[in-house]
Design an enzyme around this catalytic site. Structure first.
Site, short mmCIF file in Angstrom:
data_model
loop_
_atom_site.label_atom_id
_atom_site.label_comp_id
_atom_site.label_asym_id
_atom_site.label_seq_id
_atom_site.Cartn_x
_atom_site.Cartn_y
_atom_site.Cartn_z
N ALA A 46 -12.65 -3.50 28.98
CA ALA A 46 -11.37 -2.23 28.69
C ALA A 46 -11.86 -2.83 26.31
O ALA A 46 -11.33 -1.92 26.28
CB ALA A 46 -10.17 -2.75 28.74
N LYS A 47 -11.94 -3.81 25.83
CA LYS A 47 -12.09 -3.89 24.83
C LYS A 47 -12.97 -2.98 24.23
O LYS A 47 -12.91 -3.28 22.96
CB LYS A 47 -12.04 -5.84 24.23
CG LYS A 47 -10.91 -5.90 24.70
CD LYS A 47 -10.44 -6.19 24.08
CE LYS A 47 -8.84 -6.37 24.75
NZ LYS A 47 -7.63 -6.66 23.48
N ASP A 48 -14.29 -2.15 24.58
CA ASP A 48 -14.93 -1.70 24.06
C ASP A 48 -14.07 -0.52 23.31
O ASP A 48 -14.56 -0.20 21.86
CB ASP A 48 -15.63 -1.03 25.21
CG ASP A 48 -17.14 -1.92 25.44
OD1 ASP A 48 -17.48 -3.06 24.57
OD2 ASP A 48 -18.02 -0.96 26.05
#
Ligand code: PMP
Length: 330
Positions: A46-48
Site C-alpha cells: 500500500a505504501k506505493d
C-alpha cells in the site's frame, strides 16, 4: 492488433488493487468479507500510494529538484516504494530502517538501489540512534534533500483518501459497511475512513493495533501511555509514539493483536486462499475475527479487510518454520 500495448513505467500500474472474496475462510462469520490486496501494487504494498503521492507533490511544489535526494525512516515498505520511484526518476534515496525489520526487507531496499542505514529498534523514538532521528539527521546533512516524514506528514492521509478510499467505495458499489485496517502511521485507515464516511457516515472504520503499541489507548483516552509499550515482532503495525498522520476522530474502534496470532493467521490465509500475504494481513484478519466475536457484524455486513503487503517480504520470519519455532509460535 495494430496498436502496441505497454506502460511507460511500472508507476502506471499503481492502485486499483483487487478486492478478493475471503468466503472460504470466513464461512463461520456473519456477513461477507473481502480482502483488498495491496500486494498487487508495483512495489507490492500500500505504501506505493503515499510514496508516489508525496514525491509528485514535492516535485510540483519545487521542493524536490532534479538530481535531489529522498530521505525517510521506514519499516521497509515505504522505503521500497520510495527507492522504486527514485530509480525510475533518477533521485538518490537514503533510508533509515529499524533492525526489527526482516533481513528480506533490508536486502530488498539495497537491491532497489537505496542507501540503507540500519538503526536499533530498542531505543526510544527521541534517541539520536533511533530511525526517526537518524533520518532527520541525514536529511539535515544532505543538501537538496526532502524528508518524507510519513508519521507526521498529514498528506499521507490524502494519498489514501484520493485512491484507496475511493477504490473501496467504487469496488463495493457503495455497499461496504465496515473496513478493517491496520494502523502504523495511520495514513491508510484515516484516508480510507475519511473518504468512506463522507460518502456514508454509517460505515464503521475498525482499527488494528499491536500489543505493545500506544495507539489504541491513545484513541480511547487521548493520552500517550508509555506503560503500554513493549517490543514486538509485527512490522509496520502500531507505534511507540502518536503519529499526526492518524485522524483519531475518524476511527470508531481499535482491537489489539499479538505476534503469534498474526503470524498464524497470515500462514493460514496463504495456504487456504492462495493470497501470499504479509505479516500484518494476518493481523488484520485476526482483528476481524475478534470484531466478529464482539458482535460487530451481522448477516448484512460487507466487510473490506486491507491486506497491506506481500508474503515474500517475510520469508526469513513468519514463512520460516525455524523462526516460528524459535519464537514459540509453532
Ligand atoms: N502493514 C505494513 C506491512 C506496513 O508496512 C504498514 C506501514 N507502516 C502498515 C501496515 C500500516 O499502514 P499505515 O502506516 O498507513 O498506517
Amino acid at each position: 492488433m495494430d496498436k502496441m500495448q505497454y506502460y511507460n513505467n511500472v508507476l502506471e500500474l499503481m492502485g486499483n488493487t483487487p478486492l478478493v472474496s475471503l468466503e472460504k475462510i470466513t464461512k463461520d462469520l456473519k456477513g461477507r468479507y473481502f480482502a483488498k490486496v495491496e500486494a498487487f501494487n508495483p512495489g507490492h504494498s500500500a505504501k506505493d500510494r503515499i510514496a508516489l503521492y508525496l514525491i509528485d507533490e514535492a516535485e510540483r511544489t519545487g521542493k524536490l529538484k532534479p538530481g535531489g535526494t529522498i530521505v525517510e525512516n521506514t519499516s521497509g515498505n515505504t522505503g521500497f516504494s520510495l527507492a522504486m520511484i527514485s530509480a525510475i526518476r533518477g533521485y538518490r534515496c537514503i533510508l533509515a530502517i529499524s533492525d526489527k525489520s526482516s533481513q528480506d526487507k533490508i536486502d530488498m531496499l539495497r537491491a532497489m538501489g537505496a542507501e540503507v542505514h540500519v538503526c536499533p529498534a530498542s531505543v526510544p523514538a527521541d534517541d539520536p540512534r533511533s530511525y526517526y532521528k537518524t533520518a532527520e539527521r541525514l536529511h539535515n546533512e544532505t543538501p537538496n534533500s526532502i524528508y518524507i516524514n510519513q508519521y507526521f506528514n498529514e498528506k499521507n492521509i490524502d494519498a489514501h483518501y484520493y485512491s484507496t478510499g475511493r477504490e473501496i467505495w467504487e469496488q463495493t458499489a457503495g455497499k461496504v459497511t465496515h473496513v478493517v485496517v491496520c494502523s502504523g502511521t495511520g495514513g491508510t485507515i484515516s484516508g480510507i475512513g475519511r473518504y468512506l464516511k463522507e460518502k456514508n457516515p454509517n460505515i464503521k472504520v475498525l482499527g488494528v493495533d499491536a500489543e505493545g503499541s500506544a495507539i489504541k489507548k491513545y484513541h480511547e483516552t487521548r493520552e500517550f501511555d508509555p506503560n503500554e509499550l513493549h517490543s514486538y515482532q509485527v512490522e509496520g503495525l502500531g507505534k511507540n509514539l502518536i503519529p499526526t498522520a492518524t485522524d483519531f476522530d475518524i476511527i470508531d474502534e481499535f482491537v489489539k493483536v499479538n505476534d503469534k496470532e498474526s503470524a498464524l493467521a497470515a500462514r493460514k490465509i496463504t495456504t487456504e486462499t492462495g493470497i501470499f500475504c504479509g505479516y500484518t494481513s494476518g493481523s488484520a484478519f485476526v482483528a476481524t475475527e475478534k470484531y466478529a466475536q464482539k458482535g460487530t457484524f451481522d448477516e448484512n455486513s460487507i466487510v473490506v479487510i486491507l491486506f497491506p503487503d506481500h508474503g515474500s517480504r517475510y520469508m526469513s520470519k513468519i514463512y520460516n518454520d525455524e523462526w516460528m519455532k524459535k519464537q514459540g509460535f509453532l
